[in-house]
Every structure is written in structure tokens, then in C-alpha cells.
Design a protein around this motif. Sequence first.
Motif, PDB file in Angstrom:
ATOM      1  N   LEU A  25      -5.225  24.241  -0.296  1.00 50.20           N
ATOM      2  CA  LEU A  25      -4.383  25.409  -0.073  1.00 50.20           C
ATOM      3  C   LEU A  25      -3.423  25.084   1.055  1.00 50.20           C
ATOM      4  N   PRO A  27      -1.062  27.426   2.577  1.00 51.37           N
ATOM      5  CA  PRO A  27      -0.423  28.744   2.697  1.00 51.37           C
ATOM      6  C   PRO A  27       0.750  28.720   3.668  1.00 51.37           C
ATOM      7  N   ILE A  59       0.099  34.110  -0.586  1.00 49.43           N
ATOM      8  CA  ILE A  59      -1.335  33.975  -0.794  1.00 49.43           C
ATOM      9  C   ILE A  59      -2.038  34.960   0.131  1.00 49.43           C
TER      10      ILE A  59
END
Length: 71
Positions: A25, A27, A59
Motif C-alpha cells: 500500500l 497511500p 484509501i
Amino acid sequence: MTALVAGGRAAESALRESRLAWMFLRPGTFSTNTLPWARSIRGTGVVKASFPDAHASAIHESAVATSLCRP
């Protein structure tokens, strides 16, 4: 390339080569940052932004926290 970037790339490379399940991830835009748009959307149905043609996939913060806590 900074030491931080090099370290991140090395860690990601090791995970890719492992047999572990993984998900990266990165973000950059958080969902809660869009809350100020609510008033505009309710009033006019329009969001006015500084860079209207820019694209970012927001997100939710809980997705980051949840992904870090799962085995």
C-alpha cells in the motif's frame, strides 16, 4: 536514490521473491481528507478543486491499519 527508497525497494524485492502473501500500500490521498467536500456536494453537487484534472485514488485509513495487522 535515497537510503529510504533503496531500503524500501530491497524490502519489496525480498517479499516478491518469498512465498509469503503480500500487498503493498502506498497511500497518498486519504479518504478523510475528502470530508470537506461534503458541504459543497450537498449544496451544489460540485466539487471545486485546485487541480481538477488530477487523479488520485483515495484509501481509507482503516485499510492501512487493517493490512498491517493481518498475518
